[in-house]
Design an enzyme around this catalytic site. Structure first.
Site, PDB file in Angstrom:
ATOM      1  N   ASN A   7       0.950  -1.397   0.085  1.00 31.21           N
ATOM      2  CA  ASN A   7      -0.066   0.029  -0.568  1.00 31.21           C
ATOM      3  C   ASN A   7       1.170   1.237   0.241  1.00 31.21           C
ATOM      4  O   ASN A   7       1.572   1.203   1.275  1.00 31.21           O
ATOM      5  CB  ASN A   7      -0.899   0.251   1.572  1.00 31.21           C
ATOM      6  CG  ASN A   7      -1.969   1.129   1.203  1.00 31.21           C
ATOM      7  OD1 ASN A   7      -1.208   1.952   1.047  1.00 31.21           O
ATOM      8  ND2 ASN A   7      -2.662   0.959   1.629  1.00 31.21           N
ATOM      9  N   HIS A  10       1.121   6.175   2.006  1.00 31.93           N
ATOM     10  CA  HIS A  10       1.437   6.923   2.832  1.00 31.93           C
ATOM     11  C   HIS A  10       2.575   7.997   1.766  1.00 31.93           C
ATOM     12  O   HIS A  10       2.899   9.007   1.893  1.00 31.93           O
ATOM     13  CB  HIS A  10       2.247   6.107   3.802  1.00 31.93           C
ATOM     14  CG  HIS A  10       1.191   6.398   4.844  1.00 31.93           C
ATOM     15  ND1 HIS A  10       0.674   7.019   4.856  1.00 31.93           N
ATOM     16  CD2 HIS A  10       0.830   5.080   4.924  1.00 31.93           C
ATOM     17  CE1 HIS A  10      -0.806   6.628   5.734  1.00 31.93           C
ATOM     18  NE2 HIS A  10      -0.907   5.609   5.393  1.00 31.93           N
ATOM     19  N   HIS A  44      -5.802   3.381  -1.923  1.00 29.73           N
ATOM     20  CA  HIS A  44      -7.600   3.849  -0.861  1.00 29.73           C
ATOM     21  C   HIS A  44      -7.688   5.303  -1.013  1.00 29.73           C
ATOM     22  O   HIS A  44      -6.932   6.015  -1.531  1.00 29.73           O
ATOM     23  CB  HIS A  44      -7.164   4.400   0.335  1.00 29.73           C
ATOM     24  CG  HIS A  44      -8.181   4.098   0.982  1.00 29.73           C
ATOM     25  ND1 HIS A  44      -8.469   3.950   2.694  1.00 29.73           N
ATOM     26  CD2 HIS A  44      -9.611   4.567   0.686  1.00 29.73           C
ATOM     27  CE1 HIS A  44      -9.731   4.731   2.686  1.00 29.73           C
ATOM     28  NE2 HIS A  44     -10.257   4.488   1.324  1.00 29.73           N
ATOM     29  N   ARG A  46      -9.750   8.208  -1.109  1.00 29.96           N
ATOM     30  CA  ARG A  46     -10.621   8.571  -0.178  1.00 29.96           C
ATOM     31  C   ARG A  46     -10.838   9.696  -0.429  1.00 29.96           C
ATOM     32  O   ARG A  46     -10.744  10.944  -1.142  1.00 29.96           O
ATOM     33  CB  ARG A  46      -9.919   9.241   1.650  1.00 29.96           C
ATOM     34  CG  ARG A  46      -9.338   7.798   1.707  1.00 29.96           C
ATOM     35  CD  ARG A  46      -8.119   8.635   3.495  1.00 29.96           C
ATOM     36  NE  ARG A  46      -9.295   8.148   4.324  1.00 29.96           N
ATOM     37  CZ  ARG A  46      -9.356   7.631   5.048  1.00 29.96           C
ATOM     38  NH1 ARG A  46      -8.881   6.750   5.372  1.00 29.96           N
ATOM     39  NH2 ARG A  46     -10.761   7.509   6.209  1.00 29.96           N
ATOM     40  N   ARG A  50      -7.221  12.906   0.899  1.00 30.84           N
ATOM     41  CA  ARG A  50      -5.986  13.777   1.813  1.00 30.84           C
ATOM     42  C   ARG A  50      -4.777  12.761   1.745  1.00 30.84           C
ATOM     43  O   ARG A  50      -3.690  13.742   2.112  1.00 30.84           O
ATOM     44  CB  ARG A  50      -6.651  13.032   3.997  1.00 30.84           C
ATOM     45  CG  ARG A  50      -5.842  11.179   3.468  1.00 30.84           C
ATOM     46  CD  ARG A  50      -6.901  11.043   5.400  1.00 30.84           C
ATOM     47  NE  ARG A  50      -7.964  11.556   5.584  1.00 30.84           N
ATOM     48  CZ  ARG A  50      -8.010  11.081   6.368  1.00 30.84           C
ATOM     49  NH1 ARG A  50      -7.555   9.859   7.315  1.00 30.84           N
ATOM     50  NH2 ARG A  50      -9.206  10.652   6.576  1.00 30.84           N
ATOM     51  N   GLU A  71      -8.531   0.707  -2.863  1.00 29.59           N
ATOM     52  CA  GLU A  71      -9.322   0.710  -1.670  1.00 29.59           C
ATOM     53  C   GLU A  71     -10.483   1.555  -1.638  1.00 29.59           C
ATOM     54  O   GLU A  71     -10.341   2.633  -1.775  1.00 29.59           O
ATOM     55  CB  GLU A  71      -8.477   0.676  -0.060  1.00 29.59           C
ATOM     56  CG  GLU A  71      -7.761  -0.234   0.381  1.00 29.59           C
ATOM     57  CD  GLU A  71      -7.042  -0.089   1.259  1.00 29.59           C
ATOM     58  OE1 GLU A  71      -7.291   0.594   1.842  1.00 29.59           O
ATOM     59  OE2 GLU A  71      -5.727  -0.928   1.850  1.00 29.59           O
ATOM     60  N   THR A 102      -7.903   3.139   8.010  1.00 36.59           N
ATOM     61  CA  THR A 102      -9.727   2.697   8.755  1.00 36.59           C
ATOM     62  C   THR A 102      -8.902   2.656   9.859  1.00 36.59           C
ATOM     63  O   THR A 102      -8.079   1.564  10.183  1.00 36.59           O
ATOM     64  CB  THR A 102      -8.996   1.864   7.701  1.00 36.59           C
ATOM     65  OG1 THR A 102      -8.898   2.100   6.696  1.00 36.59           O
ATOM     66  CG2 THR A 102     -10.312   1.186   7.134  1.00 36.59           C
ATOM     67  N   GLU A 152     -10.798  -9.425   3.547  1.00 37.11           N
ATOM     68  CA  GLU A 152      -9.720  -9.207   4.068  1.00 37.11           C
ATOM     69  C   GLU A 152      -9.565  -8.989   5.317  1.00 37.11           C
ATOM     70  O   GLU A 152     -10.495  -8.475   6.144  1.00 37.11           O
ATOM     71  CB  GLU A 152      -9.148  -7.465   3.080  1.00 37.11           C
ATOM     72  CG  GLU A 152      -7.529  -7.357   3.619  1.00 37.11           C
ATOM     73  CD  GLU A 152      -6.980  -6.232   3.495  1.00 37.11           C
ATOM     74  OE1 GLU A 152      -7.095  -5.556   2.402  1.00 37.11           O
ATOM     75  OE2 GLU A 152      -6.553  -5.246   4.604  1.00 37.11           O
ATOM     76  N   HIS A 192      -3.198  -4.745   7.603  1.00 35.03           N
ATOM     77  CA  HIS A 192      -3.817  -3.335   8.935  1.00 35.03           C
ATOM     78  C   HIS A 192      -2.427  -3.496   9.981  1.00 35.03           C
ATOM     79  O   HIS A 192      -3.440  -4.217  10.625  1.00 35.03           O
ATOM     80  CB  HIS A 192      -4.862  -3.099   9.489  1.00 35.03           C
ATOM     81  CG  HIS A 192      -5.156  -1.489   9.309  1.00 35.03           C
ATOM     82  ND1 HIS A 192      -5.252  -0.780  10.391  1.00 35.03           N
ATOM     83  CD2 HIS A 192      -5.801  -0.330   8.734  1.00 35.03           C
ATOM     84  CE1 HIS A 192      -5.393   0.399  10.409  1.00 35.03           C
ATOM     85  NE2 HIS A 192      -6.014   0.368   9.440  1.00 35.03           N
TER      86      HIS A 192
HETATM   87  N1  PXP Z   1      -5.628  -3.128   4.317  1.00 34.74           N
HETATM   88  C1  PXP Z   1      -6.676  -2.319   4.930  1.00 34.74           C
HETATM   89  C2  PXP Z   1      -8.121  -2.429   4.260  1.00 34.74           C
HETATM   90  C3  PXP Z   1      -6.631  -1.113   4.972  1.00 34.74           C
HETATM   91  O1  PXP Z   1      -7.348  -0.138   4.450  1.00 34.74           O
HETATM   92  C4  PXP Z   1      -4.993  -0.539   4.820  1.00 34.74           C
HETATM   93  C5  PXP Z   1      -4.495   1.034   5.916  1.00 34.74           C
HETATM   94  O2  PXP Z   1      -5.053   1.664   4.327  1.00 34.74           O
HETATM   95  C6  PXP Z   1      -4.180  -1.640   5.216  1.00 34.74           C
HETATM   96  C7  PXP Z   1      -4.528  -2.926   4.339  1.00 34.74           C
HETATM   97  C8  PXP Z   1      -2.720  -1.213   5.403  1.00 34.74           C
HETATM   98  O3  PXP Z   1      -2.068  -1.033   6.348  1.00 34.74           O
HETATM   99  P1  PXP Z   1      -1.126  -0.586   7.433  1.00 34.74           P
HETATM  100  O4  PXP Z   1      -0.803   0.744   6.265  1.00 34.74           O
HETATM  101  O5  PXP Z   1      -1.328  -0.195   7.926  1.00 34.74           O
HETATM  102  O6  PXP Z   1       0.039  -1.261   6.693  1.00 34.74           O
END
Ligand code: PXP
Length: 240
Positions: A7, A10, A44, A46, A50, A71, A102, A152, A192
């Site tokens: 992901n 960030h 994601h 959003r 953001r 996402e 999330t 997931e 997550h």
């Molecule tokens: N899975 C989902 C559904 C999420 O919303 C997120 C965060 O955007 C992640 C995985 C990844 O989480 P993290 O950034 O804490 O690794």
């Protein structure tokens, strides 16, 4: 071995912190993550934009070589965007404007009809749908009932637990949920809050097809680079 979807939200968080710059570019992060062995790129988009922007998703659709996992909240506007972009996979997540990230899974018990409609609309158009849910048997059974291809499992409660007892309890729920989803022939992803420490707990849980990891990899990449950060996580997953 489970695969790793990275992901890259960030990367965009860093860029948006300055607003008027075009770096670091999530598109570059995706290329580096794929070269390092990621099996998919997750973003994601959003409602409040953001971090990831529409421009990022459009470019990623053209450049991602593995699979693009979008996402998104189950809203009319996001369904229209997904049908336009056509990611390989959509992961439906709950979304609140005020949250930092999330905060939990979808409540399929409360939202069964609405989510079922979104799943059907997207899957009819060739986009596989994963639903992000807490490790609860009821949620998994509804995921299967509404014909989602994947779940997931939310690992955040486990990752955030402060005591050994809380960690054990949260992990036990994950194990049960993963096994139930697998027995129902659902694809099983997990994510997550996972980092180089928490991932080690998943040793032997071979029913998980893919981990979705963002914040810890991007944080580590700030110091050691994307290539090393992704490869380190892949090495740990290989040992599970
Ligand atoms: N899975 C989902 C559904 C999420 O919303 C997120 C965060 O955007 C992640 C995985 C990844 O989480 P993290 O950034 O804490 O690794």
């Amino acid at each position: 071995m489970a695969s790793l979807a990275v992901n890259i939200d960030h990367t965009a968080t860093l860029r948006q912190a300055r607003g008027n710059v075009s770096y670091p570019d999530p598109v570059a992060a995706a290329v580096l993550a794929e070269l390092a062995g990621a099996s998919g790129i997750v973003v994601h988009l959003r409602e409040d934009r953001r971090h990831i922007q529409d421009r990022d998703v459009r470019l990623l659709r053209e450049t991602v070589q593995t699979k693009l996992i979008l996402e998104m909240a189950s809203t009319k506007a996001m369904v229209a965007t997904a049908l336009d972009i056509k990611p390989e996979i959509v992961t439906l997540v709950p979304e609140k404007r005020e949250e930092l990230t999330t905060e939990g899974g979808l409540d399929l018990i409360k939202q069964e009809t609405a989510i079922a409609k979104t799943v059907n609309t997207l899957q009819e158009r060739g986009i596989q749908v994963s639903v992000f849910i807490d490790p609860e048997p009821d949620q998994i059974e509804i995921a299967e009932k509404i014909d989602a291809k994947m779940v997931e499992i939310h690992t955040g409660t486990f990752c955030d637990a402060k005591t050994f007892k809380e960690k054990d309890q949260a992990f036990f729920k994950i194990v049960e949920a993963v096994k139930l989803a697998h027995s129902l022939k659902l694809g099983v992803n997990a994510g997550h809050g996972l980092c180089t420490n928490t991932i080690k707990a998943f040793k032997g849980l071979s029913e998980i097809d893919e981990f979705s990891i963002g914040h810890s990899i991007i944080s580590r990449a700030v110091f050691v680079g994307m290539d090393r950060a992704v490869k380190e996580m892949l090495e740990l997953i290989k040992e599970l």
